[in-house]
Design a protein around this motif. Structure first.
Motif: not given
Lengths: 500, 500
Positions: A35-48
């Motif tokens: 994953a590119p670094r700037g994807s953490a927030s989207t990934r966090g939302e999906t995981m939540a």
């Protein structure tokens, strides 16, 4: 409800839970690999969101009723079914005690903290990571007080990784190790050091990858079910079931042995998982029974097998074939001595077998004090550095090679570290039993590890989570856990190497 | 229900759907990049379960009521909200018409077929793949007859990739191209060929990766949001939102230009996605509006920019720096001529701009006949080979470089191929408008593509799915789609290169 309807519901619930866990673990894996670094927030939302959905399913009235009913007809169930019901009930009772918002917020926090940890480690900036870590410890305490309000909060953490483990058992265990290993370490420090020059030089990552493939083949990993990736910090993960294992490594181009032993270590985890009986796929019995047993396998392959004289002699021709210039003038014995050089150092994953347990003791002591509120996250680095001075006599020059080195806490894995030390000791006990049946050295020298793997499969891997660690140890050894076996193993091996 | 409650429900539904799609797309991506082969069945199970869950959410009474209510108060919504409601309703009506079992079975079939396709391609074994492909065409027909019982089933497929597209429009379009390009191709075949010797030699994958990074930087991709992987077949995918883009490439060590243009092509897709307005994250407006507009961007960067004389001159020094030995004696002009060499060939993705559309016409004709039941999947290879002979004058030696070359059909993407040809033509029309405002050649020569990207962002990217392709074309050109512009572009460029 009748038993067969309940059984069907149980199967379908486990399949659904496995699917959500598959997605969640894959999101984790992706964050660490591609994953590119700037994807953490989207990934966090999906995981939540997905963990919220899984929470709802796991705590649904239907699942609770099914489990309750099956428990009430326990005598009609097979031993495997009974164990599944027990494990699922334990888990669903636990989850039900965690408020949904906390559960979801915790999953999101772990993703965010892991992202921040990567950045913080790179720039050795503990201040950046500290607030995230503080949230993780706070949330873990909150979860502990919800789930086991009457237990010690650190014991709650330990239970996550091994049923029934507590800090009393660990205190005793570490006392034994300290008593036996400290004199060994002192004795080694007084005799001439082994050379590790053979490890040093330039080793292109692409060449090291060839060595990884060779090692994966030699230790018997099935490429149809185990894939290799590279990450900052090596790990193993199962995706969906034990039919899909991923191991990762990190190539340091100035030391080929680092990745070499990461691959063997993670390979040991993957052997354990893939050796699980296929009928456990999509059930609560799939995979390893506890992280300590898991580490007993990874550290067995890494150290007892991988750092043996026989193994060094087996793989040296391949190392020389891949690195002909760098290996000029060196022998298999040089490799053996280099990878068993004992030297107090800063990095746990790079440390030798003798000093390794001290790295664990330091983390054990710190996380216990943090969970007990006797230490603040703010003061953690100075305590870390003090204990490294006290236990290992080394000065920590910066947090990157100090408190920020490991990924565990950023991933919420508090209570995990003791598994490594327990695994070392369990592995030594299993090894003693294995040698009664198999000529291990001969197997290694001939390049045929199949009998070793088969012994582990028969005694450990196939059972998945069917038995607890204690039960496994009793089945295999006929007795109880005995850390002295590990201390004996270390004393014997290193006395010979250092001529004590 | 009041408008604000409905708005909130709309937001939360879109977030949840985005999370499931994120997981499903990531499972796809993982299957193509990191997964071991033996994991396909587990992954298929997980995808079937999660897509079943998404199906249930998308077809729930609550979502239907919310959308119905919002449509009834259309005049109170913003233009963006109205478009979201329209798109979601279209989608949810479509899904509701597909029986859940069919929907789930189709998702599982696509995963299985993709796995089998990989194996079949490797061994050039069409017989292995044929039953899987047959199921995909059968299921697609069944879906089409459920969703649009009164439409032509192939038009249904085309609508999946561009609203309102039909085979009448495409027949006209391809007739125009054939009329204009066939004479150009004949004329080229009569004059001396351009040399492509500069492309040939040994180019280590690890060096090519350096070139990839350079190209990604030059065309303006943001590494915080776009990551690169390698796969059998290059593609681009958004995970969760446009904040997380993945592009992939394939390194052939005997031809560096292949991956070079894959990276620029996929990079064009990623530029379009990441250029979408951030307020569209987790909404139905996020991402590109149609695959044809998507291809207009990817093929614009690949060909109109990437295969221009100015671009070859810009990047040649870097190519020479990475491959000093291989580039000895060659110039930027040699690179330009080599990557614009026109030659009928077997592989679509490797083909030049002039012959490219014939590759698409062949696929268009075949998938149309398959969907109309005028051709069987069994007979597909011989028809494929016949059309390659007829349209391009080349003999197909085996199915690996024939009917098995592309991943689209195995992934269920029937009706996608025409997007590439439309994209070429749309891109040429956009380019004509762009040149009225920007000195494109000067930008490229100076290595500053920012004004070009900014023009695309302002005119195309930022809008996501807010406008249909037709609306976008009208906004940009003030007129209608005109394939002659593309034919003019090709005629002018290649007449100069071949001295016609």
């Amino acid at each position: 409800m009748d038993v067969n309807t309940a059984r069907e519901k149980l199967v379908s619930y486990q399949k659904k839970a496995a699917a959500y866990l598959h997605a969640l673990e894959l999101l984790n894996f992706d964050g660490a690999t591609s994953a590119p670094r700037g994807s953490a927030s989207t990934r966090g939302e999906t995981m939540a969101i997905l963990s919220g959905e899984l929470y709802a399913i796991s705590t649904s009235a239907e699942v609770a009723e099914t489990l309750f009913f099956l428990e009430s007809v326990r005598e009609e169930l097979t031993a495997e079914e009974a164990r599944i019901v027990y494990l699922l009930q334990k888990d669903s009772k636990k989850i039900a005690k965690i408020p949904r918002d906390l559960y979801v917020a915790y999953r999101a926090q772990v993703v965010r903290a892991d992202d921040v940890w990567h950045r913080a480690k790179e720039s050795s900036d503990y201040a950046l990571f500290s607030p995230e870590l503080e949230k993780i410890f706070d949330m873990t305490k909150e979860i502990a007080s919800n789930v086991e309000p009457d237990s010690d909060p650190y014991d709650f953490c330990l239970h996550e990784y091994e049923e029934g483990l507590n800090s009393r058992k660990l205190d005793d265990f570490f006392d034994t190790l300290r008593e036996r290993i400290s004199p060994l370490l002192r004795a080694i420090s007084k005799v001439p050091q082994q050379s590790d020059a053979i490890r040093k030089g330039f080793f292109a990552a692409s060449d090291q990858e060839k060595l990884s493939r060779y090692l994966m083949d030699i230790i018997g990993l099935d490429p149809e079910h185990v894939a290799l990736s590279t990450t900052e910090h090596p790990f193993t993960i199962s995706l969906g079931s034990h039919l899909d294992e991923r191991i990762t490594t990190h190539y340091y181009e100035d030391d080929f042995a680092s990745s070499m032993y990461s691959v063997i270590h993670e390979g040991g985890h993957a052997l354990y998982e893939t050796g699980c009986d296929d009928r456990f796929v999509f059930t609560a019995l799939d995979g390893g029974t506890a992280m300590s047993i898991h580490e007993s396998q990874s550290r067995f392959y890494e150290n007892i097998i991988g750092r043996s004289r026989a193994f060094c002699s087996l793989v040296f021709p391949k190392v020389r074939e891949i690195f002909p210039e760098q290996m000029k003038g060196y022998s298999a014995e040089d490799l053996y001595r280099a990878v068993n050089r004992v030297e107090p150092s800063l990095i746990r994953t790079e440390s030798d077998e003798v000093t390794y347990c001290f790295h664990i003791m330091i983390r054990y002591e710190l996380e216990k004090r943090l969970m007990h509120g006797e230490l603040t996250v703010r003061d953690l680095p100075q305590e870390w550095n003090r204990l490294y001075r006290e236990y290992l006599g080394v000065e920590v020059p910066n947090d990157k090679v100090g408190v920020l080195q490991d990924t565990h806490w950023s991933g919420g894995m508090i209570g995990y570290f003791p598994s490594y030390a327990l695994g070392n000791a369990y592995g030594a006990q299993f090894f003693r039993e294995m040698k009664k049946e198999i000529d291990v050295e001969k197997c290694i020298l001939s390049g045929n590890l199949a009998p070793i793997n088969e012994w582990n499969r028969k005694n450990i891997w196939q059972f998945g989570k069917l038995y607890t660690p204690d039960e496994l140890i009793r089945r295999i050894t006929g007795g109880e856990f005995d850390p002295a076996v590990y201390a004996d193993y270390l004393t014997e091996k290193y006395s010979e190497i250092y001529g004590l």
